[in-house]
Write an enzyme that holds these catalytic residues in place. Structure first.
Site, short mmCIF file in Angstrom:
data_model
loop_
_atom_site.label_atom_id
_atom_site.label_comp_id
_atom_site.label_asym_id
_atom_site.label_seq_id
_atom_site.Cartn_x
_atom_site.Cartn_y
_atom_site.Cartn_z
N ASP A 194 73.58 66.70 16.59
CA ASP A 194 72.88 67.95 16.92
C ASP A 194 73.64 69.10 16.28
OD1 ASP A 194 70.97 66.71 18.40
OD2 ASP A 194 71.65 67.43 20.34
N ARG A 221 64.92 78.40 15.68
CA ARG A 221 66.00 79.33 15.95
C ARG A 221 67.38 78.70 15.80
NH1 ARG A 221 63.69 81.83 20.91
NH2 ARG A 221 65.76 81.66 21.82
N ASP A 252 73.88 72.32 17.38
CA ASP A 252 74.47 73.36 18.23
C ASP A 252 75.81 72.91 18.82
OD1 ASP A 252 73.11 71.48 19.67
OD2 ASP A 252 72.34 72.86 21.18
N GLU A 255 66.70 60.53 23.59
CA GLU A 255 67.93 60.05 24.23
C GLU A 255 67.66 58.87 25.15
OE1 GLU A 255 71.41 62.68 25.19
OE2 GLU A 255 70.50 62.49 27.18
N TYR A 273 72.45 73.20 29.16
CA TYR A 273 72.69 71.80 29.44
C TYR A 273 72.25 70.92 28.26
CZ TYR A 273 71.99 67.19 31.39
OH TYR A 273 72.01 65.84 31.59
N VAL A 308 66.48 73.48 12.70
CA VAL A 308 65.10 73.96 12.66
C VAL A 308 64.91 75.12 13.64
CG1 VAL A 308 64.13 71.75 11.94
CG2 VAL A 308 64.36 72.26 14.36
N PHE A 358 70.14 68.36 11.89
CA PHE A 358 68.82 69.01 11.85
C PHE A 358 68.98 70.47 12.25
CE2 PHE A 358 65.52 65.75 11.34
CZ PHE A 358 66.35 64.65 11.27
N HIS A 375 78.31 60.38 27.25
CA HIS A 375 77.84 61.71 27.64
C HIS A 375 78.89 62.40 28.49
CE1 HIS A 375 75.44 64.93 29.21
NE2 HIS A 375 74.46 64.60 28.39
N TRP A 430 78.03 62.39 32.32
CA TRP A 430 77.76 61.16 33.07
C TRP A 430 78.81 60.07 32.91
CZ3 TRP A 430 74.32 61.58 36.69
CH2 TRP A 430 73.30 62.52 36.55
#
Ligand code: NAG
Ligand code: NAG
Ligand code: NAG
Length: 347
Positions: free
Chosen positions: A204, A117, A206, A296, A340, A115, A113, A226, A229
């Protein structure tokens, strides 16, 4: 209606067709044999082929060789209690996997995705690095979901990669962007993706691929540990703790904390994931609840109830903000410098 088409994975239905075909041939040859005392040599050959094809199914022990390296983090992070492999460098035999998939002619989808910026800031680098490192040698279709068609960068893709761009609506709040992703993925799988690919990832934007992200990551349902974690114990995880939310996890319950920046599987499994998450999100909305980490939190609840069949170590989604501990040797994909949370601020 779509459900009926999706009852089985394309490879399964191919297998079923093969079995039915085989039985039909058997029947007709038997009939011929009764009539003409026909030679059954061809039939024997065919059944041999069929059994050989079945025998080429990969077993975990054929390619997965967990090592001790990960004991460094004082937690069993090589294989789960339900026997799902956790992929790290040096845990798998790449040549066995490559040979297996070379025989299977698969296509892998990748939904991203882009969208607001995030489009101009990250999509170009994501696509260029995907072209270089994502499933090289396999056929790949990259699905770009964007709110501004004309800002999608022109990126050269090699002969194995195809690009499909879809316009999606705008959401005002970033919380809604991240939650509506689930619904959009669901609609596109039902509409067309289920017919186009054998495996599918959702990521994602980025992030940047850093080295080979290959067939070792493919599975029925794939979850990403993750990178912050993975060392922790369940009562510390930032699960949703409001018992009125569909994403609610009681204290102490849970296996891992999974990262929504990457998840995947076969189209039917990804459809199950996003359908259940969408349902949870919508029910929460009705009750005016928003889970602490949005999609999430719902993804974590899903993977708690329906265990993933393969788990990717943090090497598959690393954040250099944590430095480079000794057990992180081969970073495949990393977050971009900042922040983060991806997709979580300043849209
Ligand atoms: C591989 O699949 C494509 C369709 O995705 C098909 O056109 C092609 O013929 C297949 N090749 C082999 C060797 O099966
Ligand atoms: C879409 O992208 C183009 C090209 O970057 C830009 O000129 C235009 O303003 C953008 N439209 C919106 C609505 O953001
Ligand atoms: C839900 O949580 C509230 C307070 O956090 C508690 O009073 C209530 O008993 C809980 N309900 C259930 C069904 O666990």
């Amino acid at each position: 209606m779509a459900r009926q088409f999706l009852l089985s994975h394309p490879m399964n239905s191919m297998r079923h067709t093969k079995v039915i075909l085989f039985l039909l041939i058997l029947l007709s040859l038997w009939a011929l044999h009764r009539k003409y005392h026909f030679s059954t040599r061809h039939l024997q050959k065919m059944s041999q082929c069929w059994f050989q094809a079945r025998q080429t199914e990969l077993k975990l022990s054929d390619w997965f060789h967990p090592t001790q390296i990960v004991e460094l983090v004082k937690k069993n992070l090589t294989i789960t209690e339900w026997s799902a492999p956790i992929m790290w460098h040096d845990t798998y035999d790449e040549s066995v996997l490559k040979k297996y998939y070379a025989d299977h002619n698969i296509t892998v989808g990748l939904i991203v995705f882009a969208v607001g910026r995030y489009l101009e800031r990250y999509l170009g680098r994501f696509l260029i690095s995907a072209e270089k490192f994502f499933m090289s040698g396999q056929k790949v279709i990259i699905y770009v979901m964007t709110d501004n068609f004309s800002a999608v960068p022109w990126v050269y893709l090699g002969r194995h990669h195809t690009f499909k761009i879809f316009q999606i609506g705008r959401e005002k709040r970033w919380q809604d962007v991240s939650m509506m992703r689930m619904k959009t993925i669901r609609d596109h799988i039902v509409d067309h993706i289920q017919y186009e690919v054998d495996f599918l990832f959702c990521m994602d934007v980025d992030q940047v691929f850093r080295s080979s992200y290959g067939v070792e990551t493919l599975g029925e349902s794939v979850a990403q540990l993750h990178n912050f974690w993975f060392w922790a114990v369940p009562h510390m995880f930032p699960y949703e703790r409001n018992n009125l939310s569909e994403a609610y996890m009681p204290k102490g319950k849970g296996d891992f904390y999974y990262h929504a920046a990457v998840f995947g599987g076969t189209p039917i499994q990804v459809l199950n994931i996003v359908r259940e998450c969408t349902k949870g999100i919508m029910n929460d909305k009705k009750n005016n609840i928003e889970a602490v980490w949005h999609d999430e939190s719902h993804l974590n609840k899903y993977f708690f109830l329906h265990k993933p069949t393969k788990i990717l170590s943090p090497e598959y989604c690393w954040d250099y903000l944590h430095g480079m501990p000794p057990y992180i040797k081969n970073v495949r994909l990393s977050w971009n410098f900042k922040s983060y949370r991806p997709l979580r601020e300043s849209n």
